[in-house]
Design a protein around this motif. Structure first.
Motif, PDB file in Angstrom:
ATOM      1  N   MET A 193      39.913   5.603 -66.334  1.00 50.07           N
ATOM      2  CA  MET A 193      39.686   4.798 -65.386  1.00 50.07           C
ATOM      3  C   MET A 193      38.235   3.869 -65.319  1.00 50.07           C
ATOM      4  O   MET A 193      38.086   2.762 -64.978  1.00 50.07           O
ATOM      5  N   ALA A 194      37.287   4.531 -65.950  1.00 47.48           N
ATOM      6  CA  ALA A 194      35.920   4.087 -66.082  1.00 47.48           C
ATOM      7  C   ALA A 194      36.150   3.153 -67.103  1.00 47.48           C
ATOM      8  O   ALA A 194      35.560   2.191 -67.189  1.00 47.48           O
TER       9      ALA A 194
ATOM     10  N   THR B 100      40.314  -4.977 -54.141  1.00 45.55           N
ATOM     11  CA  THR B 100      39.565  -4.174 -54.987  1.00 45.55           C
ATOM     12  C   THR B 100      39.491  -2.630 -54.276  1.00 45.55           C
ATOM     13  O   THR B 100      39.885  -1.817 -54.921  1.00 45.55           O
ATOM     14  N   GLY B 101      39.302  -2.668 -52.950  1.00 52.09           N
ATOM     15  CA  GLY B 101      39.336  -1.365 -52.317  1.00 52.09           C
ATOM     16  C   GLY B 101      40.623  -0.697 -52.373  1.00 52.09           C
ATOM     17  O   GLY B 101      40.696   0.387 -52.544  1.00 52.09           O
ATOM     18  N   ARG B 102      41.601  -1.678 -51.842  1.00 48.79           N
ATOM     19  CA  ARG B 102      43.412  -0.979 -51.995  1.00 48.79           C
ATOM     20  C   ARG B 102      43.525  -0.497 -53.380  1.00 48.79           C
ATOM     21  O   ARG B 102      44.102   0.596 -53.519  1.00 48.79           O
ATOM     22  N   ILE B 103      43.310  -1.236 -54.217  1.00 47.37           N
ATOM     23  CA  ILE B 103      43.779  -0.622 -55.891  1.00 47.37           C
ATOM     24  C   ILE B 103      42.769   0.680 -56.087  1.00 47.37           C
ATOM     25  O   ILE B 103      43.299   1.491 -56.459  1.00 47.37           O
ATOM     26  N   TRP B 104      41.553   0.874 -55.746  1.00 43.96           N
ATOM     27  CA  TRP B 104      40.695   1.813 -56.073  1.00 43.96           C
ATOM     28  C   TRP B 104      41.326   2.945 -54.977  1.00 43.96           C
ATOM     29  O   TRP B 104      41.315   4.083 -55.610  1.00 43.96           O
ATOM     30  N   GLN B 105      41.818   2.529 -53.960  1.00 44.18           N
ATOM     31  CA  GLN B 105      42.371   3.779 -53.061  1.00 44.18           C
ATOM     32  C   GLN B 105      43.623   4.150 -53.658  1.00 44.18           C
ATOM     33  O   GLN B 105      43.818   5.545 -53.727  1.00 44.18           O
ATOM     34  N   ALA B 106      44.415   3.336 -54.258  1.00 41.60           N
ATOM     35  CA  ALA B 106      45.748   3.822 -54.921  1.00 41.60           C
ATOM     36  C   ALA B 106      45.492   4.560 -56.253  1.00 41.60           C
ATOM     37  O   ALA B 106      45.865   5.763 -56.307  1.00 41.60           O
ATOM     38  N   VAL B 107      44.606   4.324 -56.818  1.00 38.88           N
ATOM     39  CA  VAL B 107      44.237   4.911 -58.163  1.00 38.88           C
ATOM     40  C   VAL B 107      43.390   6.353 -57.815  1.00 38.88           C
ATOM     41  O   VAL B 107      43.850   7.414 -58.551  1.00 38.88           O
TER      42      VAL B 107
ATOM     43  N   ALA C 274      46.023  -0.232 -60.658  1.00 39.27           N
ATOM     44  CA  ALA C 274      46.801   0.963 -59.925  1.00 39.27           C
ATOM     45  C   ALA C 274      48.088   1.091 -60.636  1.00 39.27           C
ATOM     46  O   ALA C 274      48.613   2.069 -60.870  1.00 39.27           O
ATOM     47  N   ASP C 275      48.666   0.060 -61.067  1.00 40.87           N
ATOM     48  CA  ASP C 275      50.103   0.240 -61.759  1.00 40.87           C
ATOM     49  C   ASP C 275      49.961   0.817 -62.999  1.00 40.87           C
ATOM     50  O   ASP C 275      50.520   1.615 -63.535  1.00 40.87           O
ATOM     51  N   ILE C 276      48.748   0.334 -63.790  1.00 41.15           N
ATOM     52  CA  ILE C 276      48.558   0.798 -65.032  1.00 41.15           C
ATOM     53  C   ILE C 276      48.109   2.165 -64.880  1.00 41.15           C
ATOM     54  O   ILE C 276      48.409   3.045 -65.988  1.00 41.15           O
ATOM     55  N   ALA C 277      47.468   2.538 -63.807  1.00 40.01           N
ATOM     56  CA  ALA C 277      47.279   4.028 -63.665  1.00 40.01           C
ATOM     57  C   ALA C 277      48.335   4.961 -63.791  1.00 40.01           C
ATOM     58  O   ALA C 277      48.444   6.213 -64.369  1.00 40.01           O
ATOM     59  N   ILE C 278      49.357   4.444 -62.857  1.00 40.45           N
ATOM     60  CA  ILE C 278      50.307   5.333 -62.350  1.00 40.45           C
ATOM     61  C   ILE C 278      51.411   5.336 -63.465  1.00 40.45           C
ATOM     62  O   ILE C 278      52.090   6.439 -63.780  1.00 40.45           O
ATOM     63  N   PHE C 279      51.987   4.194 -63.754  1.00 44.37           N
ATOM     64  CA  PHE C 279      53.077   4.119 -64.637  1.00 44.37           C
ATOM     65  C   PHE C 279      53.036   5.175 -66.046  1.00 44.37           C
ATOM     66  O   PHE C 279      54.042   5.739 -66.089  1.00 44.37           O
TER      67      PHE C 279
END
Ligand SMILES: N[C@@H](CCC(=O)N[C@@H](CS)C(=O)NCC(=O)O)C(=O)O
Length: 228
Positions: free
Chosen positions: A66-67, A89-96, A159-164
């Motif tokens: 993620m970095a 931005t906050g929501r995306i980091w929260q999900a990640v 967030a999608d790219i982190a989880i998928f």
């Protein structure tokens, strides 16, 4: 840019996927997933915990997927992966962070890594406990997708790219014939998680998906029993 990785690592797939979305060219420096290679002094210079992925660009080295995505987004802002407003931005980091801090251990350490490392057959209880945690997290994700069907907002984000990639690894590894008999409940994924299935299909329709799909996964079909 050079990406040190092994093909099929979900964390490395985050990085190659993001590069494809942004049109950043890269070379895959493929490693063996062995202690000798990951914990060698040379690799520890690039990735202090001896984990893939790590990148090298003009003498700059960075690890932690993620970095690396945050670096790529700052360096190549189009299309943005971390939102266009502070709230997004906050929501995306929260999900990640929610996923990486609370979900990925159950998914990766207690399910995917056990099966990928061939230890699944001796770890039925751990696998089943891991699967129970993962199902409850998948049920939350299923409920929390945005109106447009993404993890956050109305388009693809970090967030999608982190989880998928990790969900794809989960589905792939739990489909192994010797694991299916444990009945972990991840086959027929789409009937149990129809919204997540729709999200998977939206991601699979992106050119970046095919372009970054792990070569090793194409070569080895886990659904077929291994030939001795
Ligand atoms: N938090 C790290 C996790 C990376 C990770 O666990 N990579 C695995 C491969 S999927 C690895 O290198 N494992 C080798 C080891 O831990 O020795 C990231 O997001 O990059």
């Amino acid at each position: 840019m050079k990406i040190h990785m092994f093909s099929g690592s979900g964390f490395a797939w985050r990085v190659t996927f993001a590069c494809q979305v942004k049109g950043v060219t890269y070379d895959e420096a493929l490693m063996q997933p062995t202690r000798d290679s990951l914990k060698s002094p040379a690799f520890l210079q690039l990735s202090p915990r001896g984990k893939v992925p790590a990148i090298e660009v003009d003498g700059y080295a960075l690890s932690e997927s993620m970095a690396i995505l945050a670096y790529l987004d700052a360096k190549h802002p189009t299309p943005p992966l971390f939102g266009t407003t502070p709230e997004e931005t906050g929501r995306i980091w929260q999900a990640v962070l929610d996923f990486d801090l609370y979900v990925s251990a159950a998914m990766v350490s207690n399910v995917i890594a056990l099966i990928a490392g061939g230890r699944g057959a001796n770890s039925e209880d751990t696998l089943k406990q891991g699967a129970t945690v993962v199902h409850s997290e998948l049920a939350s994700l299923e409920d929390d997708l945005s109106d447009a069907g993404w993890i956050v907002g109305d388009g693809l984000t970090a967030a999608d790219i982190a989880i998928f990639p990790l969900i794809e690894g989960l589905i792939r590894f739990t489909g192994k014939p010797e694991v299916r008999s444990f009945d972990l409940g991840f086959d027929h994924f789409g009937s149990r998680y129809p919204q997540l299935e729709n999200w998977r299909q939206m991601i699979k329709a992106l050119p970046a998906y095919e372009a970054s799909y792990p070569a090793y996964w194409r070569e080895i079909d886990l659904a077929q029993p291994a030939v001795a």
